[in-house]
Each structure stands twice: as structure tokens, then as C-alpha cells.
Design an enzyme around this catalytic site. Structure first.
Site, PDB file in Angstrom:
ATOM      1  N   LYS A 195      45.345  19.271 -25.562  1.00  0.00           N
ATOM      2  CA  LYS A 195      46.056  19.990 -24.504  1.00  0.00           C
ATOM      3  C   LYS A 195      46.148  19.106 -23.259  1.00  0.00           C
ATOM      4  O   LYS A 195      45.191  18.398 -22.930  1.00  0.00           O
ATOM      5  CB  LYS A 195      45.295  21.292 -24.197  1.00  0.00           C
ATOM      6  CG  LYS A 195      46.026  22.265 -23.283  1.00  0.00           C
ATOM      7  CD  LYS A 195      45.227  23.561 -23.082  1.00  0.00           C
ATOM      8  CE  LYS A 195      45.988  24.547 -22.197  1.00  0.00           C
ATOM      9  NZ  LYS A 195      45.253  25.820 -21.993  1.00  0.00           N
TER      10      LYS A 195
ATOM     11  N   SER B 177      48.127  30.219 -22.452  1.00  0.00           N
ATOM     12  CA  SER B 177      48.736  28.988 -22.002  1.00  0.00           C
ATOM     13  C   SER B 177      48.698  27.850 -23.019  1.00  0.00           C
ATOM     14  O   SER B 177      49.457  26.892 -22.891  1.00  0.00           O
ATOM     15  CB  SER B 177      48.038  28.506 -20.724  1.00  0.00           C
ATOM     16  OG  SER B 177      46.711  28.098 -21.009  1.00  0.00           O
TER      17      SER B 177
ATOM     18  N   SER C 148      43.915  32.368 -23.063  1.00  0.00           N
ATOM     19  CA  SER C 148      44.816  31.245 -23.366  1.00  0.00           C
ATOM     20  C   SER C 148      44.541  30.492 -24.671  1.00  0.00           C
ATOM     21  O   SER C 148      45.345  29.648 -25.064  1.00  0.00           O
ATOM     22  CB  SER C 148      44.795  30.240 -22.219  1.00  0.00           C
ATOM     23  OG  SER C 148      45.533  30.716 -21.141  1.00  0.00           O
TER      24      SER C 148
END
Lengths: 521, 95
Positions: free
Chosen positions: A79, A187, A211
Site C-alpha cells: 500500500k 481505503s 480500511s
């Protein structure tokens, strides 16, 4: 060779150690898959092909001498929130334009030390603020899952002359994929989408209000947010420091256990990293759950929840019961206050953490006539709408005269939310079963959500309680809805009892089976 | 509680975010929707409840007060938009 990208981490690990495949081969297979799919899915914001090849070759050298680590040669996606030395690290925000850290996050350091290979950096909501991956400066990520329609096709009765075959007619069903593009959740949308679409073997993610678990549920993948303090936050771009935790998104429960074992550590660089050895999570998988007490909280049955979700929850209860667990009804009375309290605590912490983006030390700078104008113009141009909204809320609730009414009240409510869980665990409940999300994946640019920020926030209604209480939670795929989209169940455990989550999630996985999208991209 | 246009502009300045008139108007509506949503926290009886300070009970970690890092000035300024001899450059602060 596409089969290589379909191996789970545990399968690839066995084949790499058995010298049936090489790290270079599996890495090339993933790089080829990314090259084909990324223009459509937009899951990666940076692909580090050369670095991946170098790391894979080094892994092959270590595997050849039998000294490979726990993740030797396994290609992963990272990420964009994790600092990776010399590589794109921008939290998918314009304000961090061009930022390449001179240091490496503890979590990724741990992964590389175990031999993992980095494929690139994954798309996400800007500063991890969002539930649809639509707030990224790099554009939305597309979910590899699409809705489908179950058509009943009537087979005509046909007679084909003398000696020809005779079809008896009747009906058959066929699924037709809809063209509408759906969000992967957020997210960690890039992490979830890339794992579901076979663009990495597993991915790192972070979870402040849901998330990891919400995108995992929306893409048919497994995601675990460990207990606060289990993974070091050092080198992870901070959003809300008392809530942020890193964890993996993977294709099955075993892979999630393998990844978390490697990501978690005791880190002197993070004062909230807990001084406790990391257990072998994989060893918990396959242990029977007979006699385990599973709590079903009545407060998670919310108004307007789709029937599919309620049915899925009931199925989950039945599976655990069949496996010998004892099901008990429980109450977590402050559940409904978790989301409003979160929307005070998280923006307050974010407004403080994001004060550092001022155009002086890194990233974007927009010139101004004096330093204040430079700050204001830089931040106006660098932050997206959702991030500005949260900074504004946070600044307001912390401003003179409002601190007690908002922030202090929210932190007191947070104590009560945590106490609810403590009471239930003290009464002997081992694990709590809930739905992971209130709906399946929704459309890109959904008008309802775009017009009302609170509607988007409601996506985290089942996951946010866990962050507020610092507990571990896992989302595991449990079925498909009427439109063929994946849905997940969430298990919530005692602090630092991730093992029970893996053990129980595996029982659900065994009963539900695994789900993968039909390839259209 | 709700915010008006003036308050939004004041908060934006506190947060060092330039806002246009149009931005401020849009934000006023959005912030009021969120503040309306969090209003329900006032229903909760919190008498005698301590505010949470740490989600995991833990003692603050301490270490020897010794220099363990440093001499990295070039690394630290490497990502800055404007520097000179390992200093960050900013517009004039004092007239």
C-alpha cells in the site's frame, strides 16, 4: 503462465522450496499480469519491475542453498502508505508529490527480511480517508467483481429429421456480467483489488476504521486488522495514530496468517508497539472450535440491512454451530455511538498529523507572497476534498471552546465502547461474529454517497467499533449476494488473540468455499 | 451545534487551507451534515467515565537518553522543494 499467479502463498511457498518453480518465474508472471490488467483496474500507482526482478533473483540464490526465509520469493504489493526507501510513497495524495523516503517502514523491512519480493505500490484513498478508493489523487481503483444477472434460458425443443438428435427442451441458467464498474472499497482498495485479480500473491494494508476489512469483504478476499500495537506503525504515513494498524489482505485465511506473522514484530522505534512475542498464527489453522463460545451482538442488526446480509450472518452462525461452537446472544449497547465518536476522534488526530504537510520539508509547494499564504495555497492545492473536510472537522472540534463538547465527550464514549467488549469477554465469550459490511460493492461515483459524506461513512458501521476498542478483527468471504457479488463476515477477538480469529475464520472458509471473480479485464 | 460561513472561513485559516467563497459555502453544508451526525453522542451518559487515553493498557516505553541516530542532514532535506546548504528555504518570515 497464468497458473503461477493463481497459487496461494502457501502453495507457492511449497513449490519454491521444492524447486518446482523459481521466484523469477512467479515474479515475471505477476509483472505480466499487472501490465495487462493495471490500465483497467488501476490497482498499482507504481510498478517496481526492476527491483522485483533483482529481489526475485536474490531469493532464487537463497532458495538454491536452502536458506530461504518464511516468504522467500513471494511477490507482494505494498500500500502506498508504507515508506519504501527510494520508491514512490505518497499516500496517494498530491501534497506528497515526488516524495521518496530515505528510510523503510518496519513492516516492509520485516517482509523483505523474510525474502518477499516487492512488485510495486498500491493505490488507496488519499491518506487512507475513504471507503471506496475514489479519493485517491491517482483516480479510482476498479473492483474485479461485477454484478451479474442470472438468466433462465429456455432450451427449444428441436427435432432434427430422421436419425437426428431430439432435444427435450427445458431450461438452464446462465450468469451474464453487467458492465457497470464497481468500487473495491477503501481505503485499501488497491490492495484488495490486486489480490482478488491475481496481481500479487498478497498485499499490505492499513485499517483505521475498516480500511482492511471492508475492501476485503467487497472483493472476496481475507483481511485482518490485528490488535492495536501488534504491527509497528513506524514508517507508515499517519492518519489517526490511536486507531491506525497495519495488516494483510490475502486470498485465503492461511495466507493472511503467514503474512501477519511476518509483518508483526516488537519495535523499539514505535512506543505503541507491544512487547509480546509474535506467535505462529498458521499453527492455529485447522484446530477444532468445539466448545468455543461465539457471541452474536444484537446491535449489529441495523435498519435497512439487505436480506442477503442477514441470511449470510445466519449461515455463519449455523456453520460455527455445526463445528461444535456454542452460540450466545450478547449485547454491545454503545455500538451505535462508535461511528459518530470515530468522526470526532479520527479527524482530530488527522488534523494534527497532517499539519506537517506545509510545503517546507517535502512534497508540493505553491508559492505565496509570505509564508502563511504559501502554507495555505500549498495545502489548498495538495489536499483533496475529503481530506480537507476531515482536517476542517478535526480543527473545529479541537478549537477553543469546543474541545470538551466534542473531543472529550467522544473519548469518554470510546471508553464505554471498549468496556462493552470487556464485559462480553469477561463473561466467557471467545469470539464475536458479525457481518463485515452493510452492503456489497457499490458503483463508481454513486450519487447517493457523493451527495452526503455521512452515507459513505456508514460503510464502516460494523468495523469501526473494533478500532475504537483496539481489538483484532478479520473479514472472511462467506458467500455471494443475489447479484453475484461477494459478502464477508467479521470475527472480533480478545486483545492479541489473533490465533482464535484465524482458527474460526478457517472454519467459515471451509464451509463457505473460496470465491474468485470471472475474468473480464 | 452548527457552523456558519464565517466560522468555516476562520477554521480554514486555522488549518492553513485557502478556501474560495464557493468552497467555504460547500464546506459549510458538509460540515453541518457531519456535526449533525455526531450530535447523537450527547445522548450518552458519561458521568464518572474517564476519557480514553490509551486503547491498550501499556506503560510508556523508556530508553537510555543517548544519541542513537543523526548526521543525516542531507537525507532530511533531500525531499524538500527548496534548500540551500542543508537548510530548508522558506519565504521571508520577519519583515
Amino acid at each position: 503462465m497464468s497458473e503461477l499467479t493463481h497459487l496461494t502463498i502457501s502453495e507457492a511457498r511449497a513449490k519454491l522450496r521444492g524447486k518446482e518453480i523459481t521466484a523469477a518465474e512467479i515474479t515475471e508472471a505477476y509483472l505480466a499480469a499487472i501490465e495487462r490488467a493495471n490500465p483497467v483496474l488501476n490497482a498499482y500507482v507504481a510498478v517496481t519491475a526492476e527491483k522485483a526482478r533483482d529481489m526475485a533473483n536474490a531469493s532464487d540464490a537463497r532458495l538454491a542453498t536452502g536458506e530461504g526465509g518464511a516468504l522467500e520469493g513471494i511477490p507482494l504489493g505494498i500500500k502506498d502508505l508504507f515508506a519504501t526507501q527510494g520508491i514512490h510513497t505518497q499516500a496517494c495524495s498530491h501534497v506528497l508529490d515526488g516524495f521518496k523516503p530515505h528510510y523503510e517502514s518496519t513492516v516492509t523491512t520485516n517482509l523483505w527480511a523474510d525474502g518477499a519480493v516487492m512488485l510495486g505500490k498500491l493505490n488507496m484513498d488519499e491518506f487512507a480517508m475513504g471507503s471506496s478508493n475514489e479519493t485517491s489523487y491517482y483516480g479510482p481503483v476498479i473492483n474485479p467483481w461485477r454484478r451479474s444477472r442470472l438468466d433462465t434460458v429456455v432450451m427449444p425443443t428441436t427435432h432434427q429429421g430422421d436419425g437426428g438428435f431430439v432435444s427435450a427442451g427445458g431450461t438452464k441458467t446462465a450468469r451474464t456480467l453487467d458492465n457497470a464498474q464497481l468500487v473495491p472499497g477503501g481505503s485499501s482498495g488497491g490492495s484488495a483489488s490486486s489480490v482478488a485479480a491475481f496481481l500479487c500473491a498478497g498485499a499490505t494494508a492499513t485499517d483505521t476504521g475498516g480500511s482492511i476489512r471492508q475492501p476485503a469483504a467487497l472483493t472476496g478476499t481475507v483481511g485482518i486488522k490485528p490488535t492495536y500495537g501488534r504491527c509497528s506503525r513506524w514508517g507508515i504515513v499517519a492518519f489517526a495514530s490511536s486507531l491506525d494498524q497495519a495488516g494483510p489482505i490475502a486470498r485465503d485465511v492461511r495466507d493472511a496468517a503467514i503474512l501477519l506473522k511476518s509483518m508483526a514484530s516488537v519495535d523499539p522505534k514505535d512506543t505503541t508497539s507491544v512487547d509480546r512475542p509474535v506467535p505462529d498464527y498458521e499453527a492455529a489453522i485447522g484446530k477444532p472450535i468445539k466448545g468455543m463460545k461465539v457471541g452474536i451482538p444484537k446491535e449489529y442488526r441495523v435498519d435497512g440491512m439487505p436480506e442477503d446480509i442477514e441470511a449470510l450472518w445466519q449461515k455463519g452462525i449455523a456453520w460455527l454451530k455445526d463445528a461444535g461452537a456454542e452460540i450466545v446472544d450478547i449485547s454491545l449497547p454503545h455500538t451505535k455511538y462508535a461511528l459518530p465518536a470515530y468522526y470526532i476522534v479520527a479527524p482530530a488526530e488527522a488534523s494534527s498529523n497532517l499539519a506537517r504537510y506545509d510545503g517546507v520539508r517535502y512534497g508540493l509547494r505553491v508559492p505565496g507572497k509570505d509564508i502563511v499564504e504559501m502554507y495555505e495555497k500549498t495545502r489548498a492545492a495538495g489536499f483533496g476534498r475529503e481530506v480537507k473536510r476531515r482536517i476542517m472537522i478535526g480543527t473545529y472540534v479541537l478549537s477553543a471552546g469546543y474541545y470538551d463538547a466534542y473531543y472529550l465527550q467522544a473519548q469518554k464514549v470510546r471508553t464505554l465502547i471498549k468496556r462493552d467488549f470487556e464485559n462480553v469477554f469477561a463473561a466467557g465469550v471467545d469470539v464475536i461474529l458479525t457481518p463485515a459490511t452493510p452492503s456489497a460493492a457499490f458503483g463508481i461515483a454513486d450519487e447517493d454517497m457523493a451527495s452526503d459524506p455521512v452515507k459513505m461513512y456508514l460503510n464502516d458501521i460494523f468495523t469501526v467499533t473494533v478500532n475504537m476498542a483496539g481489538l483484532p478483527g478479520i473479514s472472511v468471504p462467506a458467500g455471494l449476494d443475489g447479484k453475484g457479488l461477494p459478502l464477508g463476515l467479521q470475527l472480533i477477538g480478545r486483545p492479541f488473540d489473533e490465533e482464535t480469529l484465524f482458527q474460526t475464520a478457517h472454519v467459515i472458509e471451509q464451509a463457505a468455499g473460496r470465491f474468485q471473480p470471472e475474468k473480464w479485464w | 451545534m452548527s457552523v456558519d460561513l464565517q466560522t468555516v472561513k476562520r477554521v480554514a485559516h486555522l488549518a492553513r487551507i485557502a478556501v474560495s467563497e464557493e468552497d467555504a459555502e460547500r464546506m459549510t453544508g458538509e460540515l453541518n451534515a457531519i456535526l449533525g451526525f455526531v450530535e447523537q453522542l450527547n445522548e450518552v451518559d458519561v458521568s464518572g467515565v474517564e476519557p480514553m487515553t490509551s486503547v491498550t493498557p501499556m506503560e510508556m516505553k523508556k530508553r537510555q537518553d543517548a544519541v542513537t541516530d543523526g548526521n543525516k542532514a542531507a537525507d532530511i532535506v533531500a525531499n524538500a522543494p527548496a534548500t540551500e546548504e542543508n537548510f530548508f528555504l522558506v519565504p521571508k518570515v520577519v519583515e
